[in-house]
Design a protein around this motif. Structure first.
Motif, PDB file in Angstrom:
ATOM      1  N   GLU A 149     -25.576   3.005 -34.907  1.00 52.13           N
ATOM      2  CA  GLU A 149     -25.624   4.438 -35.174  1.00 52.13           C
ATOM      3  C   GLU A 149     -25.315   4.743 -36.634  1.00 52.13           C
ATOM      4  OE1 GLU A 149     -23.834   8.610 -33.360  1.00 52.13           O
ATOM      5  OE2 GLU A 149     -22.933   6.711 -32.748  1.00 52.13           O
ATOM      6  N   SER A 150     -24.302   4.097 -37.166  1.00 51.32           N
ATOM      7  CA  SER A 150     -23.921   4.286 -38.557  1.00 51.32           C
ATOM      8  C   SER A 150     -25.052   3.887 -39.512  1.00 51.32           C
ATOM      9  CB  SER A 150     -22.656   3.477 -38.860  1.00 51.32           C
ATOM     10  OG  SER A 150     -22.332   3.551 -40.216  1.00 51.32           O
ATOM     11  N   GLU A 151     -25.677   2.757 -39.247  1.00 50.56           N
ATOM     12  CA  GLU A 151     -26.763   2.275 -40.109  1.00 50.56           C
ATOM     13  C   GLU A 151     -27.992   3.180 -40.017  1.00 50.56           C
ATOM     14  OE1 GLU A 151     -26.493   0.066 -42.458  1.00 50.56           O
ATOM     15  OE2 GLU A 151     -24.429  -0.260 -41.837  1.00 50.56           O
ATOM     16  N   VAL A 152     -28.297   3.638 -38.821  1.00 52.10           N
ATOM     17  CA  VAL A 152     -29.445   4.528 -38.625  1.00 52.10           C
ATOM     18  C   VAL A 152     -29.225   5.835 -39.388  1.00 52.10           C
ATOM     19  CG1 VAL A 152     -30.597   5.963 -36.876  1.00 52.10           C
ATOM     20  CG2 VAL A 152     -30.233   3.523 -36.449  1.00 52.10           C
ATOM     21  N   GLU A 153     -28.025   6.382 -39.274  1.00 50.42           N
ATOM     22  CA  GLU A 153     -27.718   7.631 -39.970  1.00 50.42           C
ATOM     23  C   GLU A 153     -27.657   7.443 -41.479  1.00 50.42           C
ATOM     24  OE1 GLU A 153     -24.292   9.093 -37.851  1.00 50.42           O
ATOM     25  OE2 GLU A 153     -25.566   9.969 -36.285  1.00 50.42           O
ATOM     26  N   ALA A 154     -27.162   6.300 -41.934  1.00 49.01           N
ATOM     27  CA  ALA A 154     -27.126   6.007 -43.369  1.00 49.01           C
ATOM     28  C   ALA A 154     -28.540   5.926 -43.944  1.00 49.01           C
ATOM     29  CB  ALA A 154     -26.365   4.711 -43.633  1.00 49.01           C
ATOM     30  N   HIS A 196     -31.733   8.996 -40.736  1.00 47.87           N
ATOM     31  CA  HIS A 196     -32.257   9.384 -39.425  1.00 47.87           C
ATOM     32  C   HIS A 196     -31.139  10.003 -38.589  1.00 47.87           C
ATOM     33  CE1 HIS A 196     -35.889   7.230 -40.470  1.00 47.87           C
ATOM     34  NE2 HIS A 196     -35.129   6.219 -40.840  1.00 47.87           N
ATOM     35  N   THR A 197     -31.508  10.598 -37.468  1.00 47.50           N
ATOM     36  CA  THR A 197     -30.554  11.253 -36.587  1.00 47.50           C
ATOM     37  C   THR A 197     -30.478  10.522 -35.257  1.00 47.50           C
ATOM     38  OG1 THR A 197     -31.112  13.392 -37.571  1.00 47.50           O
ATOM     39  CG2 THR A 197     -29.995  13.431 -35.434  1.00 47.50           C
ATOM     40  N   VAL A 198     -29.275  10.152 -34.845  1.00 51.53           N
ATOM     41  CA  VAL A 198     -29.074   9.555 -33.530  1.00 51.53           C
ATOM     42  C   VAL A 198     -28.824  10.715 -32.570  1.00 51.53           C
ATOM     43  CG1 VAL A 198     -27.629   8.063 -32.105  1.00 51.53           C
ATOM     44  CG2 VAL A 198     -28.203   7.381 -34.443  1.00 51.53           C
ATOM     45  N   ILE A 199     -29.722  10.862 -31.585  1.00 50.02           N
ATOM     46  CA  ILE A 199     -29.619  11.993 -30.667  1.00 50.02           C
ATOM     47  C   ILE A 199     -28.918  11.628 -29.367  1.00 50.02           C
ATOM     48  CG2 ILE A 199     -31.540  13.252 -31.654  1.00 50.02           C
ATOM     49  CD1 ILE A 199     -33.285  12.167 -29.362  1.00 50.02           C
ATOM     50  N   GLY A 200     -28.566  10.343 -29.219  1.00 55.88           N
ATOM     51  CA  GLY A 200     -27.829   9.941 -28.042  1.00 55.88           C
ATOM     52  C   GLY A 200     -27.681   8.443 -27.943  1.00 55.88           C
ATOM     53  N   VAL A 201     -26.613   8.041 -27.244  1.00 61.85           N
ATOM     54  CA  VAL A 201     -26.329   6.629 -27.008  1.00 61.85           C
ATOM     55  C   VAL A 201     -26.099   6.473 -25.507  1.00 61.85           C
ATOM     56  CG1 VAL A 201     -24.764   4.703 -27.489  1.00 61.85           C
ATOM     57  CG2 VAL A 201     -25.279   6.369 -29.289  1.00 61.85           C
ATOM     58  N   ALA A 202     -26.710   5.443 -24.913  1.00 71.51           N
ATOM     59  CA  ALA A 202     -26.535   5.171 -23.488  1.00 71.51           C
ATOM     60  C   ALA A 202     -26.166   3.705 -23.306  1.00 71.51           C
ATOM     61  CB  ALA A 202     -27.816   5.486 -22.723  1.00 71.51           C
ATOM     62  N   ALA A 203     -25.338   3.427 -22.299  1.00 71.67           N
ATOM     63  CA  ALA A 203     -24.874   2.061 -22.052  1.00 71.67           C
ATOM     64  C   ALA A 203     -25.443   1.449 -20.776  1.00 71.67           C
ATOM     65  CB  ALA A 203     -23.347   2.031 -21.995  1.00 71.67           C
ATOM     66  N   ASP A 204     -26.148   2.250 -19.976  1.00 76.58           N
ATOM     67  CA  ASP A 204     -26.763   1.718 -18.751  1.00 76.58           C
ATOM     68  C   ASP A 204     -28.126   2.379 -18.568  1.00 76.58           C
ATOM     69  OD1 ASP A 204     -26.550   4.157 -16.997  1.00 76.58           O
ATOM     70  OD2 ASP A 204     -24.416   3.806 -17.332  1.00 76.58           O
ATOM     71  N   SER A 205     -28.916   1.846 -17.648  1.00 76.10           N
ATOM     72  CA  SER A 205     -30.295   2.320 -17.505  1.00 76.10           C
ATOM     73  C   SER A 205     -30.382   3.762 -17.006  1.00 76.10           C
ATOM     74  CB  SER A 205     -31.091   1.384 -16.606  1.00 76.10           C
ATOM     75  OG  SER A 205     -30.526   1.324 -15.313  1.00 76.10           O
TER      76      SER A 205
END
Length: 136
Positions: free
Chosen positions: A17-22, A25-34
């Protein structure tokens, strides 16, 4: 780009997330399972996704990938075990093998952004594994 991260390891998800934002880009969500990933995909309008193969509920990242492909959302697998990727890549644009370097991730993200935006193709970075193509 508006990006979804599907990763069950919290520290890796935060780093990505940090690298994507750097990279702007915008991280619109993070999920840990399907299930969480599919809910997020339905709810948000994503331009791209990073998907781990093994999630909290098992090796369900391929199912998430197929769901993304059915929604015409490009994605790459980010996995420590790229041998688990099916031969058809489940519709993925490519894969990045863990562990990856920050520089390698940035190069892959730059290439993927250009490709999705329809810009002239750059040289595929060496850490981005692309699906095999067959010639007719």
């Amino acid at each position: 780009m508006r990006i979804i991260i599907v990763e069950d390891e919290a520290l890796l998800a935060l780093e990505l997330e940090s690298e994507v934002e750097a990279a702007g880009h915008t991280v619109i969500g993070v999920a840990a399972d399907s299930a969480s990933a599919m809910t997020l995909i339905e709810k948000e309008s994503a331009d791209f996704a990073f998907v781990d193969i093994h999630l909290l509920d098992g090796p369900t990242g391929v199912d998430v990938g197929r769901f993304l492909a059915s929604k015409d959302i490009p994605y790459v697998f980010v996995s420590g075990n790229v041998k688990r990727i099916p031969p058809d890549f489940a519709g993925a644009v490519g894969a990045i093998e863990k562990p990856y370097t920050v520089n390698g991730l940035q190069n892959a993200l730059e290439y993927l952004d250009a490709m999705i935006s329809g810009k002239d193709a750059l040289i595929v970075p060496p850490n981005l594994i692309m699906p095999a193509t067959t010639t007719p």
